[in-house]
Design a protein around this motif. Structure first.
Motif, short mmCIF file in Angstrom:
data_model
loop_
_atom_site.label_atom_id
_atom_site.label_comp_id
_atom_site.label_asym_id
_atom_site.label_seq_id
_atom_site.Cartn_x
_atom_site.Cartn_y
_atom_site.Cartn_z
N UNK A 110 -17.33 25.11 19.81
CA UNK A 110 -16.44 24.51 20.13
C UNK A 110 -17.34 23.66 18.78
N UNK A 111 -18.70 23.53 19.11
CA UNK A 111 -19.70 23.32 17.83
C UNK A 111 -19.10 23.86 16.70
N UNK A 112 -19.57 24.98 16.66
CA UNK A 112 -19.22 25.54 15.40
C UNK A 112 -17.07 25.37 14.96
N UNK A 113 -16.71 25.80 15.76
CA UNK A 113 -15.09 24.73 15.31
C UNK A 113 -15.01 23.43 14.80
N UNK A 114 -15.78 22.66 14.83
CA UNK A 114 -15.79 21.44 14.21
C UNK A 114 -16.83 21.28 13.17
N UNK A 135 -6.14 26.29 27.61
CA UNK A 135 -5.55 27.66 27.47
C UNK A 135 -7.32 28.10 27.66
N UNK A 136 -7.65 29.68 27.16
CA UNK A 136 -8.32 30.64 27.62
C UNK A 136 -8.58 31.36 26.56
N UNK A 137 -10.25 31.27 26.99
CA UNK A 137 -11.30 32.18 25.73
C UNK A 137 -10.87 33.37 25.87
N UNK A 178 -10.30 29.50 19.84
CA UNK A 178 -12.18 27.73 20.52
C UNK A 178 -10.67 27.08 19.54
N UNK A 179 -10.21 27.61 18.16
CA UNK A 179 -9.25 26.68 17.36
C UNK A 179 -8.13 25.84 17.71
N UNK A 180 -7.06 26.83 18.51
CA UNK A 180 -6.25 25.92 19.25
C UNK A 180 -6.67 25.01 20.46
#
Ligand code: ATP
Ligand code: MG
Length: 254
Positions: free
Chosen positions: A21-25, A213-215, A244-246
């Protein structure tokens, strides 16, 4: 300022999801990000490629000495001076990072927990950060120790096993026992067989958690671990990154 705490049974993927999630942010260009490794095992920094990040526990001696030398100052006063230096040292590309670290031999984390509490207060009050992502220890002990006094989003990472899903109930119970404020309870399934996801979603919803959701199981993790790479080296089309985007969309939209 939003505090996201990642909880769950041991090995379910708390550290992995925090890093994803950090990567995505960071990729979305979000600013004011602080990652806190609140697990004594310290795995988050290496998954983020943030080795060399300072530890709160290393600050402890300095902090104790200054308290003795300057009894007129409160712990928080002293802490604030030390904290700014620490954050500068923990600066990474796109985010800041802090490691809570280990206690001093005796296994007592009280002093470090005091410091961590002060980090929260300082960041919340100062509004220096927009997002604080906290990778917690297995179980819900962190809440019990009140190191996580204010949490906007508690994200419980789970698989479909009974023992892992039992954590969901416990986290709510413990939070209410110790008076921790948690605004939103979320559940993310990780490394879970697709035919078992329904059970996770139903259990989550029956307990009043929002299922995000699921990873999926992603072979790229084995690859980056083998090569000593970070989550930022994952390909953009890797299954965990896409999932992770979703999940991030839902978290930010909430
Ligand atoms: N979606 C996934 N696909 C493949 N491997 C994964 C996935 N999620 C986690 N893993 C792997 O599972 C292991 C445990 O994950 P992780 O360290 O994130 O769990 P944790 O809940 O933080 O564990 P701990 O309780 O020890 O802190 C790691 O080796 C990680 O690479
Ligand atoms: Mg972990």
């Amino acid at each position: 300022m939003k505090i996201l705490g990642f909880f769950g049974k041991g090995g379910t993927g708390k550290t992995t999801l925090t890093a994803l999630i950090l990567r995505e942010l960071v990729r979305r260009g979000e600013v004011g990000l602080l990652a806190v490794d609140a697990d004594a095992n310290e795995c988050l920094a290496s998954l983020l490629g943030a080795e060399g990040t300072p530890r709160l526990s290393d600050m402890l001696q300095k902090y104790k000495r200054q308290r003795e030398e300057s009894p007129e100052l409160t712990g928080l006063d002293i802490f604030q001076n030390l904290f700014d230096t620490l954050l500068m040292e923990g600066e990474q590309e796109g985010y800041d990072m802090l490691i809570m670290g280990r206690g001093e031999g005796s296994g007592c984390f009280c002093a470090i927990n005091d410091l961590l509490q002060a980090v929260f207060e300082k960041t919340v009050e100062g509004e220096n950060y927009n997002y604080l992502l906290m990778d917690c220890e297995a179980g819900v002990e962190h809440i019990a120790r009140k190191t996580s006094g204010k949490i906007n989003d508690a994200i419980i990472v789970t698989d479909a096993s009974k023992v892992s899903l039992d954590t969901l109930k416990r986290i709510k119970e413990v939070a209410s026992e110790v008076g921790t404020t948690i605004e939103n309870y979320y559940v993310v399934a990780n490394k879970t067989r697709p035919d078992m996801l329904d059970k996770v979603e139903k259990t989550a919803e029956s307990l009043g958690f929002k299922y995000l959701g699921a990873i999926p199981e992603d072979p790229n993790f084995t690859e980056i671990a083998y090569e000593g790479k970070s989550v930022f080296d994952l390909p953009d089309d890797s299954p965990a990154v896409i999932a992770t985007k979703k999940i991030t969309d839902q978290l930010l939209g909430a």
